[in-house]
Structures are given as C-alpha cells and as structure tokens.
Design an enzyme around this catalytic site. Structure first.
Site, PDB file in Angstrom:
ATOM      1  N   ASP A 190      52.449  37.851  49.907  1.00 37.10           N
ATOM      2  CA  ASP A 190      51.800  39.006  50.537  1.00 37.10           C
ATOM      3  C   ASP A 190      52.681  39.632  51.607  1.00 37.10           C
ATOM      4  O   ASP A 190      52.421  40.750  52.050  1.00 37.10           O
ATOM      5  CB  ASP A 190      50.473  38.579  51.171  1.00 37.10           C
ATOM      6  CG  ASP A 190      49.326  38.583  50.175  1.00 37.10           C
ATOM      7  OD1 ASP A 190      49.492  39.140  49.074  1.00 37.10           O
ATOM      8  OD2 ASP A 190      48.263  38.011  50.490  1.00 37.10           O
ATOM      9  N   CYS A 216      48.662  36.624  41.090  1.00 37.91           N
ATOM     10  CA  CYS A 216      48.705  36.757  42.545  1.00 37.91           C
ATOM     11  C   CYS A 216      47.706  35.763  43.117  1.00 37.91           C
ATOM     12  O   CYS A 216      46.625  35.588  42.567  1.00 37.91           O
ATOM     13  CB  CYS A 216      48.348  38.182  42.972  1.00 37.91           C
ATOM     14  SG  CYS A 216      48.350  38.426  44.771  1.00 37.91           S
ATOM     15  N   ASP A 259      43.900  48.669  43.233  1.00 31.52           N
ATOM     16  CA  ASP A 259      43.690  47.314  43.737  1.00 31.52           C
ATOM     17  C   ASP A 259      42.212  47.094  44.079  1.00 31.52           C
ATOM     18  O   ASP A 259      41.322  47.742  43.513  1.00 31.52           O
ATOM     19  CB  ASP A 259      44.606  47.071  44.947  1.00 31.52           C
ATOM     20  CG  ASP A 259      45.035  45.627  45.100  1.00 31.52           C
ATOM     21  OD1 ASP A 259      44.227  44.819  45.588  1.00 31.52           O
ATOM     22  OD2 ASP A 259      46.186  45.291  44.735  1.00 31.52           O
ATOM     23  N   ASP A 260      41.952  46.216  44.993  1.00 33.26           N
ATOM     24  CA  ASP A 260      40.603  45.772  45.351  1.00 33.26           C
ATOM     25  C   ASP A 260      39.719  46.942  45.782  1.00 33.26           C
ATOM     26  O   ASP A 260      40.181  47.903  46.377  1.00 33.26           O
ATOM     27  CB  ASP A 260      40.731  44.754  46.490  1.00 33.26           C
ATOM     28  CG  ASP A 260      39.467  43.948  46.715  1.00 33.26           C
ATOM     29  OD1 ASP A 260      38.460  44.190  46.038  1.00 33.26           O
ATOM     30  OD2 ASP A 260      39.511  43.042  47.574  1.00 33.26           O
ATOM     31  N   ARG A 270      37.505  33.889  53.460  1.00 34.25           N
ATOM     32  CA  ARG A 270      37.427  35.358  53.372  1.00 34.25           C
ATOM     33  C   ARG A 270      36.075  35.793  52.823  1.00 34.25           C
ATOM     34  O   ARG A 270      35.967  36.741  52.064  1.00 34.25           O
ATOM     35  CB  ARG A 270      38.569  35.903  52.514  1.00 34.25           C
ATOM     36  CG  ARG A 270      39.933  35.661  53.123  1.00 34.25           C
ATOM     37  CD  ARG A 270      41.079  36.012  52.226  1.00 34.25           C
ATOM     38  NE  ARG A 270      41.003  37.394  51.730  1.00 34.25           N
ATOM     39  CZ  ARG A 270      42.030  38.027  51.167  1.00 34.25           C
ATOM     40  NH1 ARG A 270      43.178  37.411  51.026  1.00 34.25           N
ATOM     41  NH2 ARG A 270      41.892  39.264  50.740  1.00 34.25           N
ATOM     42  N   ASP A 289      44.249  38.166  41.019  1.00 32.39           N
ATOM     43  CA  ASP A 289      44.349  37.587  42.351  1.00 32.39           C
ATOM     44  C   ASP A 289      43.510  36.313  42.462  1.00 32.39           C
ATOM     45  O   ASP A 289      42.623  36.067  41.638  1.00 32.39           O
ATOM     46  CB  ASP A 289      43.917  38.605  43.402  1.00 32.39           C
ATOM     47  CG  ASP A 289      44.711  38.492  44.694  1.00 32.39           C
ATOM     48  OD1 ASP A 289      45.310  37.429  44.939  1.00 32.39           O
ATOM     49  OD2 ASP A 289      44.724  39.470  45.466  1.00 32.39           O
ATOM     50  N   MET A 290      43.783  35.514  43.494  1.00 28.14           N
ATOM     51  CA  MET A 290      43.038  34.282  43.772  1.00 28.14           C
ATOM     52  C   MET A 290      43.271  33.970  45.238  1.00 28.14           C
ATOM     53  O   MET A 290      44.352  33.577  45.622  1.00 28.14           O
ATOM     54  CB  MET A 290      43.532  33.154  42.861  1.00 28.14           C
ATOM     55  CG  MET A 290      42.675  31.894  42.874  1.00 28.14           C
ATOM     56  SD  MET A 290      42.885  30.824  44.309  1.00 28.14           S
ATOM     57  CE  MET A 290      44.583  30.294  44.113  1.00 28.14           C
ATOM     58  N   TRP A 299      51.320  30.773  54.034  1.00 29.62           N
ATOM     59  CA  TRP A 299      51.059  32.163  53.632  1.00 29.62           C
ATOM     60  C   TRP A 299      52.052  33.082  54.354  1.00 29.62           C
ATOM     61  O   TRP A 299      52.285  32.963  55.553  1.00 29.62           O
ATOM     62  CB  TRP A 299      49.624  32.563  53.988  1.00 29.62           C
ATOM     63  CG  TRP A 299      49.348  33.999  53.684  1.00 29.62           C
ATOM     64  CD1 TRP A 299      48.998  34.548  52.493  1.00 29.62           C
ATOM     65  CD2 TRP A 299      49.442  35.101  54.618  1.00 29.62           C
ATOM     66  NE1 TRP A 299      48.863  35.913  52.608  1.00 29.62           N
ATOM     67  CE2 TRP A 299      49.133  36.284  53.892  1.00 29.62           C
ATOM     68  CE3 TRP A 299      49.767  35.208  55.971  1.00 29.62           C
ATOM     69  CZ2 TRP A 299      49.117  37.543  54.499  1.00 29.62           C
ATOM     70  CZ3 TRP A 299      49.761  36.460  56.570  1.00 29.62           C
ATOM     71  CH2 TRP A 299      49.432  37.610  55.834  1.00 29.62           C
TER      72      TRP A 299
END
Length: 741
Positions: A548, A526, A366-367, A443, A478-479, A199
């Site tokens: 990221d 993503c 976004d989130d 997460r 996203d994932m 990552w």
C-alpha cells in the site's frame, strides 16, 4: 535431467545440468540425505557420505549397535522421539495417545512430468520432458499410515517437494505437523536471509549468521502476512549477487507457515518449511489423505542474482497460468487515492477521460461502488452496485469506459463482511468467531468463514453475476485483515484445528472457479498491499499489489526485496500523488515513474489535478512503458546496488537476446561536489558493441560489465542550472542497445 536408483546401495540421485540431489534408504528403512548442491558424477557410489559415530549420551535404535542414532544422521523427513530430538517434519497423534511413528521405505516410482496437487496451487509442466518426478512410498506398519514424498526436478534447475499422508489404518488419527520440506545440511556455515517488515514496508532484506539453536520466520495470522514472507535463503559467507553459493526455499502457500533452520550442537542444519504446526490439527479418518503445499528449492553457485533468476523463470512460466501469463500488462489508472469513497459516476468518467488522453489503457474502480459502502463501516458482502452512485450499475459504467477506448476494472474484497450489511444480517454465523468470546474486528470488518462451501458458493454467485453481466477486464482482489478468534460454526470440536487451512483452500477454490469461468480477466491480488504476496496467490493472479506504500523511495526497498523470489511481472507498482499519502514525502514525477517502470505500472492519482507540464511527462512515461514493457516485465533482472547498503540503488533488466538493457539508477539524497561513480553491469554479451542513449560512441559488453557504466552527473563539482534536477530523490533510466546484432 535424470533420476537414478542404485539397487545395491539403495541410493537415489536426482540431477540436471546444474544440481545433484542424493539420498538413500537407511539401514532402518528411513530416508537419509546425502548431498544437495552443484552437480556431481552420477555413476559414483556416494554411500560413504552416511557417517555414523558412537557418541556419549546418544540414544541408539538397536541394542547391539552403538553407532546408529537418528540424532546424528541427516534425514529426508525427520520424526521426533525415536532417537531424533530435533524438530520433526511430521507428527501424528494416535488413538492411544502416542505420537511415535516409524515410516519405512516400501517402494518408489519415477515418472516424466509432474503430478497435479489437488486443490492446491503448484508448479506445473507443459511437456513431459520439462521435469521428472520421484515418488517415495513409506509406511508405518503399526498404524497403517502411508507417507508419499514427492520430488520433482526441473530441467531448468529447481526441485519441488511435497508430502502426502494417507490413513491406511482402521482408526482416525490427528495430523499435528506435516511439513512440505525437511532438509538436513551437513554444516551451518551460512548466512540466513529473510524478507520481513510490516504494513507499508514489506519484504525488507534481513541477514544474520546461522548459529546453534533455532532461527525462524512464520505467520499465524491466517495469511502469509506483511511481517514475514514464506521465503528464506541460506547463503555462504562472501556470496554476493553474482558469485557464490546460495539455496532458496520458497513455499507455495498463502496461509499460516513456518520457515525454520535448526542448528544442532554438532553444527548440522535442519531446514523445515510448511504449514505452521501451532494450532494445526487435521483429523484423518481411515481412507482419507492430506496433501501438503508444495515447497521449491533452488541451488545457485552464481550468487543471489542467479538464484533469483531461476525463481523468476519458474514462477513466471510454470506457476503463473492462463491468458495473461505471457502478455504485457495494461497500464492502468486506479481511482482510490484520487477519490477514496468520495465519487460519483460523473467524476469517475472525468478521471477516465483524462487517463485516456494520457494513453492509459485500463481504468479501475476501487472500493465504494457496492451496497451502502460510502465508508468503511458498511457494505462489505453486498456485491451489488449502489444505484445512487452508479445509476446504470456496473454494466453502465463499464460500457461508458469501453466507449472511451479503455478497459474497465473493478475492486472486490470477497473474503470480508461488515456487520452493517445484508449478508451479515442474513447469515451472522458465516463469520469466523469463537462462541462465547469477544469478536475482534479489523477496519470494522469480519472474516467470512471460507472453510464452508456454502459461503464460498454465495460469494462466487454474486461475483459471477457482476463479471458475467458487465465488461469487466480486470479484478483487484483485496483482503484487509488477519484472522482472529479462529473458529468455524460448521465444524465439530475435534476439527477446529483445520479451520485455518480449510479457509485457504476455500480462497483457492473461489480463485480457481472465477479464473476458470473468466479466463481473460486479469486478476491482481491485494491484501492491504503486501499482506498476501506469496507464490500460492501467484498461481491464480499473475500480479499483486506489492504494498500500500506507493512512495517511490520506500518502494525501492520493497521492490528490491520482493525481487529475490518474485518475477518483476508480478509486482504491482504505480505512480501516486505527492505529498505521498503514506509518508507525506515529495518526490519528483520522473522518479516515481522510474521506480514504477520495474513492475506492472500505472497511476494512483487524479490526473486532472496535474499541470500541463506534468501531463506531458505522464504521456511520455506511458509511451516509454508501452515501448519497453516487454523487457521490463519479462527480461532477466539484475540487482546491482542495494538500497539497504547506501544512498544509491541500481538495478537493470536485459532482454532474452541480450540486445537491450534498461538500467534504473536512484539516489535518495542529493549532495554537493560529489565523487565520481560507476557501476558494473551484468547480463550483456561480452564481445557485442552497445550504444547508450544520449551518449556518443560505443561500449563493448565486457567493458560495461568489468569497467562499468559511468553514473557520475554534474553534481560532481557543478551546481544545477536551468531545468536540470539534482535534488533529493533523483533518478535516471539508461537505455543500452546492441549495435552488433
């Protein structure tokens, strides 16, 4: 472009202007590999390339023949156990416990164009004359299982391969290994190139010499992963960006994969590429079939750069699809690093207003916009707008963004769920977890079981309602975690080995339904950045968030490595705030933009916090990108100087007509009293005169490609003065235009 079958010798020869691929039916009915490389004469009998020798300790198929051993013959789809002891392309567990199969040639077909692989992403043709496909039909007479090997040769050079296994017998069997590609090469004089990392440092270039034994990269995480990419290269020693032989192997798949080279003790190399066999167990009932993902091979004698441009052209034009395939990508501003979860509708509108003032075309939320998602522990799975944050819902904020003269984009993470969500409370059995075992989180989220149609249907319904009811022009998909404790509550014990692959098929199904229903919505993939940056997703989403890590210096390596296989138009790259949120580095604004230009381009920061001088820079950057994004995103890309080999990185793009080139030059650490420097360009027309913006005179194409572009600046002897910048992390863009057109 031709596919030739020589009846007398049972040789197949696939060729185009660049390559030849030659194989033959062996004396036992199996398929043998004779040659893959630069095109050779099509009228020749190449059966002499089948070499057989009596060797001590070898096992032979026939008692009266001490020369025919599959252990020492190059094959098309090797099987373990019948005198071949190398890793196999296929393994099938039968009812009696045996894993021995004997696939013998039965027939073949040659067709124009390319067939569709049902339920799977794959390359395609738009006209029959673009490619030809050879299908070889083989059968194991004991079990009745049929094997279909597909070979598509494109006019432009690549060869696409896959396999289909059909249970034509009367008993169920278990498919334990089914590779997309098996390729036996006659020697091992190659360097192995892989693209690995973790990552925030994905797809770094790693090179080592092939040796006897096994070299491999893989993923068993349920997705292609940050750690390794489903793409490898074998290159001859001395091959560089412009000269020498290279073979690229790419898998169009987003799940568990294996890319492996096995060198035996007689220096033959077997390349395998496909679904990772560990944990894979697909039950095939009588009459059922299994289609492997597609693998693509590219041979180049024009170095690694030539190989990359073949992949770029194929994946940009004949893998990516739809409305956005050939369109320049909108310049966006994403709110995530500007606000994280801390936002209101009013704050979002203020961000968007400033972005519009700077010329940005798309604002992305976004989130944090849905359910009770004010932190990472809750809300995933509840795809309904939070009225406390968005009083008018997604429809309301989308209308307001559109009223500013911008398009509106939205973030989803459709494959995940928090336990603190209405979806989980209603369907706790919809997560992937093993009964009686600890269930791990990533997460604070869990993976929905996309191997189940009802789960995919539910998520599709929620997303379709949002996208159909509001003016959403872009989706960031996203994932953010790998699959652990892999088990589906909906499948019996003898089908649990299918979950990983069925999960990916479910992801593809959701993508297919959404992109078909909303064809003008731009989808960007993503997976915590680069965790699923692979050709399989590129089929549905023409661009992906490459990492990221948005630090400009780190991105040099990430984007450089990514470019070996993937077109520049697929690389999501943005300008972010400093100190950078991943590595806390301070890089100048011009360098952040100069790196991000070579991709989709956008901003990942709060523009309201910039100084007036910085805002003027942003406006100039946006204007530059709008003017040149056609060539930046769709031009031919050349790597000139590697970030893995020194202090300077250089790359360039050239338009199709060779009348415009843009060179990106990046120096990591500054210095005093530096040497003179120049770089040889590529891709220009030799006899054409070019001008370089900001310099007097003209330069011939052959001059710039042989003598080079001078990149020396005043740090070669002088100190910085005035507003000049000569510190660490410096960069420049060179614009080169043809005078003679």
């Amino acid at each position: 472009m031709r596919i030739i079958y020589q009846e007398e010798t049972k040789i197949f020869h696939l060729c185009n202007d660049a390559v030849s691929y030659i194989m033959m039916v062996l004396p036992n009915g199996h398929l043998g590999q004779l040659y893959f490389g630069r095109r050779v004469n099509t009228d020749k009998d190449y059966s002499y390339l089948l070499e057989m020798m009596s060797r001590p300790m070898a096992s032979y198929l026939w008692s009266d023949a001490k020369r025919f051993s599959l252990e020492h013959i190059k094959q098309e789809y090797g099987v373990y156990g019948t005198t071949d002891f190398r890793r196999p392309a296929i393994e099938i567990l039968q009812g009696n416990g045996s894993r021995i199969v004997d696939f013998r040639f039965k027939d073949f077909s040659i067709t124009d164009g390319k067939p569709v692989l049902e339920g799977l992403p794959a390359t395609y043709t738009e006209a029959p004359e673009e490619a030809m496909t050879l299908t070889l039909f083989l059968e194991d007479e004991v079990t009745g299982i049929c094997l279909e090997l597909l070979y598509t040769i494109f006019e432009t050079g690549p060869i696409a391969r896959s396999a289909k296994i059909v249970n034509g017998g009367e008993e169920p069997v278990h498919l334990l290994t089914a590779m997309s590609l098996c390729m036996d090469l006659p020697d091992y004089d190659y360097e192995w190139v892989q693209f690995s990392g973790a990552w925030a440092r994905e797809r770094h270039v790693k090179v080592r010499k092939l040796e006897q034994g096994i070299q491999a990269v893989d993923s068993m995480r349920g997705h292609s992963s940050h750690e390794h990419n489903p793409f490898i290269v074998l290159k001859r020693f001395g091959t560089d960006e412009a000269l020498g032989e290279a073979i690229g192997f790419s898998l169009i798949y987003s799940g568990n994969f294996l890319a492996q080279a096995e060198v035996d003790t007689h220096n033959t190399t077997r390349v395998l590429l496909g679904i990772h066999p560990s944990g894979f167990d697909w039950k095939l009932e009588p009459g059922e079939s299994f289609q492997t993902p597609e693998a693509v091979m590219v041979y180049s004698r024009e170095g690694l750069g030539g190989m990359s441009r073949i992949f770029h052209n194929l994946y940009r034009k004949r893998l990516a699809r739809g409305y956005w395939r050939d369109r320049v990508r909108p310049i966006l501003n994403n709110n995530w690093e500007a606000t994280y979860f801390d936002f209101t509708e009013e704050r979002l509108i203020n961000l968007a207003k400033k972005a519009k003032e700077c010329g940005v075309e798309l604002f992305v939320l976004d989130d944090g916009w849905f359910g009770q998602r004010s932190h990472e522990r809750a809300g995933l799975g509840d795809w309904v707008a939070n009225p406390e944050r968005l009083p008018g819902g997604i429809e309301g904020i989308a209308e307001k963004i559109e009223a500013l003269g911008m398009k509106f984009g939205l973030w989803f993470e459709p494959e995940m769920v928090n336990k603190d969500s209405d979806l989980y409370r209603e369907h706790p059995d919809w997560v992937i977890e093993t009964p009686g075992r600890h269930s791990s989180h990533g997460r604070f989220q869990y993976v929905l079981d996309f191997s189940r149609k009802e789960v995919v249907d539910e998520i599709y319904g929620m997303m379709e309602k949002i996208l159909g009811g509001a003016k959403v022009s872009y989706v960031k998909w996203d994932m953010n975690r790998s699959i652990t404790e892999c088990y589906s509550h909906a499948l019996p014990a003898d089908r649990q080995g299918e979950v990983f692959h069925r999960y990916i098929l479910g992801v593809y199904d959701l993508y297919e339904r959404l992109t078909s229903h909303f064809p003008k919505v731009l989808f960007e993939s993503c997976a915590s950045g680069g965790g699923r940056f692979d050709p399989g997703i590129l089929y549905y989403a023409p661009q992906g968030w490459a990492s990221d890590d948005s630090d400009a210096v780190e991105r040099l390596k990430i984007q450089y490595g990514t470019s070996f296989c993937y077109p520049i138009s697929s690389i999501g790259s943005h300008v972010s705030v400093v100190p950078n949120h991943q590595v806390f580095r301070n890089t100048p604004l011009h360098t952040r933009a100069n790196v991000a230009y070579f991709g989709t381009f956008g901003y990942e920061l709060d523009l309201n916090k910039l100084s007036e001088k910085e805002l003027q820079q942003v406006k100039q950057q946006v204007e530059f990108m709008k003017k040149y994004r056609e060539v930046l995103q769709f031009g031919d890309f050349y790597r000139l100087c590697s970030p893995f080999e020194g202090n300077v990185t250089i790359w360039m793009v050239v338009n199709e007509e060779r009348t415009l080139a843009i060179v990106g030059w990046y120096r990591i650490l500054g210095g005093a009293n530096q040497p003179y420097t120049r770089v040889r360009l590529q891709g220009l027309r030799e006899e054409t005169r070019y001008e370089i913006e900001g310099r007097e005179g003209y330069y011939f194409g052959d001059e710039l490609m042989n003598l080079g572009l001078i990149t020396t600046d005043y740090t070669a002897g002088e100190e910085a003065v005035g507003d000049s910048y000569a510190g660490d992390f410096d960069s420049k863009i060179f614009l080169i235009r043809a005078i003679d057109d």
